[in-house]
Scaffold this motif. Structure first.
Motif, mmCIF file in Angstrom:
data_model
loop_
_atom_site.group_PDB
_atom_site.id
_atom_site.type_symbol
_atom_site.label_atom_id
_atom_site.label_comp_id
_atom_site.label_asym_id
_atom_site.label_seq_id
_atom_site.Cartn_x
_atom_site.Cartn_y
_atom_site.Cartn_z
ATOM 1 N N ALA A 41 0.821 -1.214 0.000
ATOM 2 C CA ALA A 41 0.000 0.000 0.000
ATOM 3 C C ALA A 41 0.850 1.257 0.000
ATOM 4 O O ALA A 41 0.492 2.270 -0.615
ATOM 5 C CB ALA A 41 -0.931 -0.017 1.218
ATOM 6 N N GLN A 42 2.016 1.194 0.651
ATOM 7 C CA GLN A 42 2.918 2.345 0.663
ATOM 8 C C GLN A 42 3.537 2.572 -0.707
ATOM 9 O O GLN A 42 3.661 3.716 -1.167
ATOM 10 C CB GLN A 42 4.011 2.149 1.710
ATOM 11 C CG GLN A 42 4.927 3.355 1.897
ATOM 12 C CD GLN A 42 5.968 3.130 2.980
ATOM 13 O OE1 GLN A 42 6.149 2.019 3.440
ATOM 14 N NE2 GLN A 42 6.639 4.191 3.385
ATOM 15 N N VAL A 43 3.917 1.479 -1.379
ATOM 16 C CA VAL A 43 4.480 1.594 -2.725
ATOM 17 C C VAL A 43 3.458 2.168 -3.697
ATOM 18 O O VAL A 43 3.785 2.986 -4.578
ATOM 19 C CB VAL A 43 4.975 0.213 -3.212
ATOM 20 C CG1 VAL A 43 5.362 0.273 -4.679
ATOM 21 C CG2 VAL A 43 6.159 -0.252 -2.371
ATOM 22 N N LYS A 48 1.033 7.029 3.474
ATOM 23 C CA LYS A 48 2.198 7.899 3.583
ATOM 24 C C LYS A 48 2.865 7.664 4.927
ATOM 25 O O LYS A 48 2.273 7.900 5.984
ATOM 26 C CB LYS A 48 1.765 9.367 3.463
ATOM 27 C CG LYS A 48 2.883 10.369 3.641
ATOM 28 C CD LYS A 48 3.904 10.288 2.511
ATOM 29 C CE LYS A 48 4.959 11.396 2.657
ATOM 30 N NZ LYS A 48 5.970 11.320 1.588
ATOM 31 N N GLY A 49 4.096 7.156 4.918
ATOM 32 C CA GLY A 49 4.799 6.872 6.154
ATOM 33 C C GLY A 49 5.360 8.120 6.818
ATOM 34 O O GLY A 49 5.121 9.253 6.384
ATOM 35 N N SER A 60 6.573 3.183 7.673
ATOM 36 C CA SER A 60 5.121 2.985 7.671
ATOM 37 C C SER A 60 4.635 2.154 8.845
ATOM 38 O O SER A 60 3.494 2.304 9.290
ATOM 39 C CB SER A 60 4.686 2.315 6.363
ATOM 40 O OG SER A 60 5.318 1.043 6.226
ATOM 41 N N HIS A 61 5.512 1.272 9.374
ATOM 42 C CA HIS A 61 5.072 0.421 10.489
ATOM 43 C C HIS A 61 6.290 -0.166 11.196
ATOM 44 O O HIS A 61 7.358 -0.338 10.619
ATOM 45 C CB HIS A 61 4.164 -0.710 9.998
ATOM 46 C CG HIS A 61 4.813 -1.641 9.025
ATOM 47 N ND1 HIS A 61 5.019 -1.309 7.705
ATOM 48 C CD2 HIS A 61 5.308 -2.894 9.178
ATOM 49 C CE1 HIS A 61 5.592 -2.314 7.069
ATOM 50 N NE2 HIS A 61 5.793 -3.288 7.946
ATOM 51 N N LEU A 62 6.094 -0.465 12.483
ATOM 52 C CA LEU A 62 7.091 -1.135 13.302
ATOM 53 C C LEU A 62 6.401 -2.266 14.054
ATOM 54 O O LEU A 62 5.358 -2.055 14.667
ATOM 55 C CB LEU A 62 7.743 -0.163 14.299
ATOM 56 C CG LEU A 62 8.584 0.975 13.719
ATOM 57 C CD1 LEU A 62 9.027 1.922 14.830
ATOM 58 C CD2 LEU A 62 9.810 0.428 12.986
ATOM 59 N N PHE A 63 6.987 -3.470 14.008
ATOM 60 C CA PHE A 63 6.429 -4.625 14.690
ATOM 61 C C PHE A 63 7.344 -5.029 15.834
ATOM 62 O O PHE A 63 8.561 -5.151 15.654
ATOM 63 C CB PHE A 63 6.276 -5.811 13.736
ATOM 64 C CG PHE A 63 5.157 -5.647 12.747
ATOM 65 C CD1 PHE A 63 4.286 -4.567 12.835
ATOM 66 C CD2 PHE A 63 4.971 -6.561 11.732
ATOM 67 C CE1 PHE A 63 3.247 -4.405 11.931
ATOM 68 C CE2 PHE A 63 3.943 -6.414 10.821
ATOM 69 C CZ PHE A 63 3.083 -5.334 10.922
ATOM 70 N N PHE A 64 6.756 -5.219 17.014
ATOM 71 C CA PHE A 64 7.494 -5.682 18.178
ATOM 72 C C PHE A 64 6.964 -7.053 18.584
ATOM 73 O O PHE A 64 6.274 -7.718 17.808
ATOM 74 C CB PHE A 64 7.371 -4.672 19.317
ATOM 75 C CG PHE A 64 7.912 -3.308 18.965
ATOM 76 C CD1 PHE A 64 9.266 -3.032 19.076
ATOM 77 C CD2 PHE A 64 7.074 -2.319 18.490
ATOM 78 C CE1 PHE A 64 9.775 -1.790 18.734
ATOM 79 C CE2 PHE A 64 7.563 -1.071 18.144
ATOM 80 C CZ PHE A 64 8.917 -0.810 18.268
ATOM 81 N N LEU A 80 -8.624 4.799 5.215
ATOM 82 C CA LEU A 80 -9.335 3.819 4.399
ATOM 83 C C LEU A 80 -8.378 2.791 3.810
ATOM 84 O O LEU A 80 -8.723 1.613 3.668
ATOM 85 C CB LEU A 80 -10.106 4.527 3.280
ATOM 86 C CG LEU A 80 -11.319 5.350 3.715
ATOM 87 C CD1 LEU A 80 -11.901 6.118 2.539
ATOM 88 C CD2 LEU A 80 -12.378 4.447 4.332
ATOM 89 N N ALA A 81 -7.161 3.228 3.473
ATOM 90 C CA ALA A 81 -6.155 2.298 2.943
ATOM 91 C C ALA A 81 -5.761 1.267 4.001
ATOM 92 O O ALA A 81 -5.607 0.077 3.694
ATOM 93 C CB ALA A 81 -4.929 3.069 2.467
#
Length: 214
Positions: A41-43, A48-49, A60-64, A80-81
Protein backbone atom coordinates in the motif's frame (compact mmCIF):
# COMPACT_ATOMS: atom_id res chain seq x y z
CA UNK A 1 13.53 -33.14 9.51
CA UNK A 2 13.36 -35.65 12.39
CA UNK A 3 16.49 -36.85 14.23
CA UNK A 4 18.65 -35.73 11.33
CA UNK A 5 16.61 -37.55 8.67
CA UNK A 6 14.16 -36.16 6.15
CA UNK A 7 10.66 -37.52 6.81
CA UNK A 8 7.23 -37.06 5.29
CA UNK A 9 4.53 -34.62 6.33
CA UNK A 10 3.49 -34.50 9.97
CA UNK A 11 -0.22 -34.11 10.73
CA UNK A 12 -0.78 -32.37 14.11
CA UNK A 13 -3.28 -34.17 16.33
CA UNK A 14 -3.08 -31.88 19.36
CA UNK A 15 -2.84 -28.15 19.95
CA UNK A 16 0.23 -26.32 21.25
CA UNK A 17 0.49 -25.39 24.89
CA UNK A 18 0.87 -21.77 25.89
CA UNK A 19 4.49 -20.54 25.59
CA UNK A 20 5.33 -23.46 23.30
CA UNK A 21 8.16 -22.30 20.95
CA UNK A 22 6.12 -23.34 17.92
CA UNK A 23 3.17 -21.10 18.85
CA UNK A 24 5.16 -17.97 17.96
CA UNK A 25 5.29 -19.04 14.33
CA UNK A 26 1.51 -18.71 14.11
CA UNK A 27 1.88 -15.03 14.99
CA UNK A 28 4.77 -14.59 12.54
CA UNK A 29 2.68 -15.98 9.67
CA UNK A 30 0.05 -13.27 10.14
CA UNK A 31 2.60 -10.54 10.94
CA UNK A 32 4.55 -11.21 7.73
CA UNK A 33 1.38 -11.07 5.68
CA UNK A 34 0.34 -7.79 7.32
CA UNK A 35 3.80 -6.28 6.75
CA UNK A 36 3.77 -7.18 3.05
CA UNK A 37 0.31 -5.67 2.58
CA UNK A 38 1.31 -2.41 4.29
CA UNK A 39 4.48 -2.17 2.19
CA UNK A 40 2.44 -2.76 -0.95
CA UNK A 41 0.00 0.00 0.00
CA UNK A 42 2.92 2.35 0.66
CA UNK A 43 4.48 1.59 -2.72
CA UNK A 44 1.13 2.30 -4.41
CA UNK A 45 0.98 5.64 -2.62
CA UNK A 46 -2.11 4.82 -0.57
CA UNK A 47 -0.24 5.11 2.75
CA UNK A 48 2.20 7.90 3.58
CA UNK A 49 4.80 6.87 6.15
CA UNK A 50 6.71 9.00 8.66
CA UNK A 51 10.05 10.65 7.81
CA UNK A 52 12.42 11.79 10.56
CA UNK A 53 14.14 14.07 8.03
CA UNK A 54 14.09 14.71 4.29
CA UNK A 55 16.84 12.20 3.60
CA UNK A 56 15.49 9.38 5.80
CA UNK A 57 13.34 6.57 4.39
CA UNK A 58 9.63 6.66 5.19
CA UNK A 59 8.60 4.42 8.10
CA UNK A 60 5.12 2.99 7.67
CA UNK A 61 5.07 0.42 10.49
CA UNK A 62 7.09 -1.14 13.30
CA UNK A 63 6.43 -4.62 14.69
CA UNK A 64 7.49 -5.68 18.18
CA UNK A 65 6.90 -8.84 20.22
CA UNK A 66 3.16 -8.28 20.65
CA UNK A 67 2.65 -4.64 19.61
CA UNK A 68 2.28 -3.08 16.16
CA UNK A 69 2.73 0.60 15.35
CA UNK A 70 1.45 2.02 12.04
CA UNK A 71 2.57 5.50 10.92
CA UNK A 72 0.48 7.41 8.40
CA UNK A 73 -1.16 10.75 7.77
CA UNK A 74 -4.32 11.51 9.72
CA UNK A 75 -6.70 11.76 6.78
CA UNK A 76 -9.53 9.69 5.35
CA UNK A 77 -7.50 8.39 2.39
CA UNK A 78 -4.79 6.82 4.53
CA UNK A 79 -7.25 5.49 7.11
CA UNK A 80 -9.34 3.82 4.40
CA UNK A 81 -6.15 2.30 2.94
CA UNK A 82 -5.29 0.77 6.34
CA UNK A 83 -8.82 -0.58 6.65
CA UNK A 84 -8.51 -2.17 3.21
CA UNK A 85 -5.21 -3.78 4.26
CA UNK A 86 -6.84 -5.31 7.35
CA UNK A 87 -9.79 -6.54 5.27
CA UNK A 88 -7.35 -8.21 2.80
CA UNK A 89 -5.45 -9.79 5.66
CA UNK A 90 -8.70 -11.18 7.07
CA UNK A 91 -9.63 -12.68 3.73
CA UNK A 92 -6.15 -14.16 3.29
CA UNK A 93 -6.36 -15.88 6.66
CA UNK A 94 -9.80 -17.33 6.08
CA UNK A 95 -8.79 -18.80 2.74
CA UNK A 96 -5.43 -20.15 3.89
CA UNK A 97 -6.32 -21.92 7.16
CA UNK A 98 -7.33 -25.55 7.03
CA UNK A 99 -9.47 -27.20 9.72
CA UNK A 100 -6.34 -28.42 11.51
CA UNK A 101 -4.70 -24.99 11.39
CA UNK A 102 -7.85 -23.31 12.70
CA UNK A 103 -7.95 -25.83 15.54
CA UNK A 104 -4.34 -25.09 16.55
CA UNK A 105 -4.84 -21.32 16.22
CA UNK A 106 -7.91 -21.34 18.50
CA UNK A 107 -6.39 -23.71 21.08
CA UNK A 108 -2.89 -22.20 21.24
CA UNK A 109 -3.37 -18.50 20.58
CA UNK A 110 -6.92 -17.12 20.52
CA UNK A 111 -8.17 -18.75 23.72
CA UNK A 112 -5.09 -17.53 25.60
CA UNK A 113 -5.79 -13.86 24.85
CA UNK A 114 -8.36 -13.53 27.64
CA UNK A 115 -6.47 -15.46 30.32
CA UNK A 116 -5.06 -12.38 32.07
CA UNK A 117 -8.38 -10.53 32.24
CA UNK A 118 -10.23 -13.66 33.34
CA UNK A 119 -7.79 -14.27 36.17
CA UNK A 120 -8.76 -10.88 37.65
CA UNK A 121 -12.35 -10.13 36.59
CA UNK A 122 -15.52 -12.18 36.30
CA UNK A 123 -16.64 -11.39 32.77
CA UNK A 124 -20.37 -10.84 32.13
CA UNK A 125 -22.16 -13.82 30.58
CA UNK A 126 -23.25 -11.68 27.64
CA UNK A 127 -19.64 -10.82 26.82
CA UNK A 128 -18.57 -14.46 27.10
CA UNK A 129 -21.36 -15.54 24.75
CA UNK A 130 -20.33 -12.87 22.25
CA UNK A 131 -16.68 -14.01 22.35
CA UNK A 132 -17.68 -17.63 21.88
CA UNK A 133 -19.97 -16.60 19.02
CA UNK A 134 -16.96 -15.04 17.28
CA UNK A 135 -14.99 -18.24 17.89
CA UNK A 136 -17.75 -20.29 16.30
CA UNK A 137 -17.97 -17.99 13.27
CA UNK A 138 -14.23 -18.30 12.71
CA UNK A 139 -14.33 -22.09 13.13
CA UNK A 140 -17.17 -22.65 10.65
CA UNK A 141 -15.94 -19.99 8.23
CA UNK A 142 -18.75 -17.45 8.58
CA UNK A 143 -18.08 -13.84 7.60
CA UNK A 144 -20.00 -10.57 7.74
CA UNK A 145 -21.05 -11.09 4.11
CA UNK A 146 -21.61 -14.84 4.12
CA UNK A 147 -23.05 -17.08 6.79
CA UNK A 148 -22.25 -20.77 6.91
CA UNK A 149 -24.07 -23.54 8.71
CA UNK A 150 -22.91 -24.23 12.26
CA UNK A 151 -23.33 -27.99 12.32
CA UNK A 152 -23.26 -28.18 16.11
CA UNK A 153 -23.20 -25.78 19.04
CA UNK A 154 -20.02 -24.30 20.45
CA UNK A 155 -20.85 -25.92 23.80
CA UNK A 156 -20.66 -29.33 22.15
CA UNK A 157 -17.32 -28.45 20.55
CA UNK A 158 -16.02 -27.62 24.04
CA UNK A 159 -16.67 -31.21 25.12
CA UNK A 160 -13.56 -33.18 26.00
CA UNK A 161 -12.31 -35.40 23.19
CA UNK A 162 -12.51 -38.44 25.44
CA UNK A 163 -16.18 -37.70 26.12
CA UNK A 164 -17.19 -36.42 22.71
CA UNK A 165 -15.11 -38.70 20.53
CA UNK A 166 -11.97 -38.10 18.55
CA UNK A 167 -13.54 -35.40 16.42
CA UNK A 168 -14.14 -35.67 12.70
CA UNK A 169 -11.94 -34.35 9.95
CA UNK A 170 -14.89 -32.42 8.45
CA UNK A 171 -14.85 -30.04 11.44
CA UNK A 172 -17.07 -31.92 13.88
CA UNK A 173 -19.99 -32.47 11.50
CA UNK A 174 -22.45 -35.23 12.28
CA UNK A 175 -24.08 -36.86 15.28
CA UNK A 176 -20.97 -38.20 16.99
CA UNK A 177 -17.40 -37.11 17.57
CA UNK A 178 -18.06 -33.39 17.99
CA UNK A 179 -15.89 -32.97 21.10
CA UNK A 180 -12.73 -31.02 20.24
CA UNK A 181 -11.69 -29.90 23.70
CA UNK A 182 -12.10 -26.14 23.21
CA UNK A 183 -12.37 -24.11 26.41
CA UNK A 184 -15.72 -23.23 27.90
CA UNK A 185 -14.86 -19.62 28.72
CA UNK A 186 -17.35 -19.29 31.58
CA UNK A 187 -15.92 -22.33 33.38
CA UNK A 188 -12.38 -21.21 32.53
CA UNK A 189 -13.08 -17.80 34.04
CA UNK A 190 -14.39 -19.38 37.26
CA UNK A 191 -11.40 -21.71 37.48
CA UNK A 192 -8.90 -18.84 37.18
CA UNK A 193 -10.71 -16.79 39.83
CA UNK A 194 -10.88 -19.83 42.12
CA UNK A 195 -7.14 -20.27 41.69
CA UNK A 196 -6.59 -16.66 42.77
CA UNK A 197 -8.90 -17.16 45.74
CA UNK A 198 -7.01 -20.26 46.82
CA UNK A 199 -3.73 -18.36 46.54
CA UNK A 200 -5.11 -15.65 48.85
CA UNK A 201 -6.22 -18.23 51.41
CA UNK A 202 -2.93 -20.13 51.28
CA UNK A 203 -0.67 -17.05 51.32
CA UNK A 204 -2.14 -14.58 53.85
CA UNK A 205 1.16 -12.67 54.10
CA UNK A 206 1.52 -12.02 50.37
CA UNK A 207 1.39 -8.48 49.00
CA UNK A 208 -1.78 -9.19 47.00
CA UNK A 209 -3.62 -10.59 50.04
CA UNK A 210 -2.65 -7.71 52.31
CA UNK A 211 -3.59 -5.17 49.65
CA UNK A 212 -7.04 -6.72 49.16
CA UNK A 213 -7.61 -6.89 52.90
CA UNK A 214 -6.59 -3.25 53.24
Amino acid sequence: MLNGEVCGNLTPTRGLRQEDPMSHYLFIICAEGLSCLINSAQVDGNIKGFNCSKNDPAISHLFFADDNLVFTKANSVNCLAIRDVLDRLKGWGEKSFSIGEKYILIKAVIQSLHAYAMSIFKLPKGLIKEIQRLYARFWWGSTADKRKIHWCSWTRLCTNKAEGGEGRRDGGRGEGGEGLGFRNLENFNKALLAKQGLRILKQPDSLATMTLKG
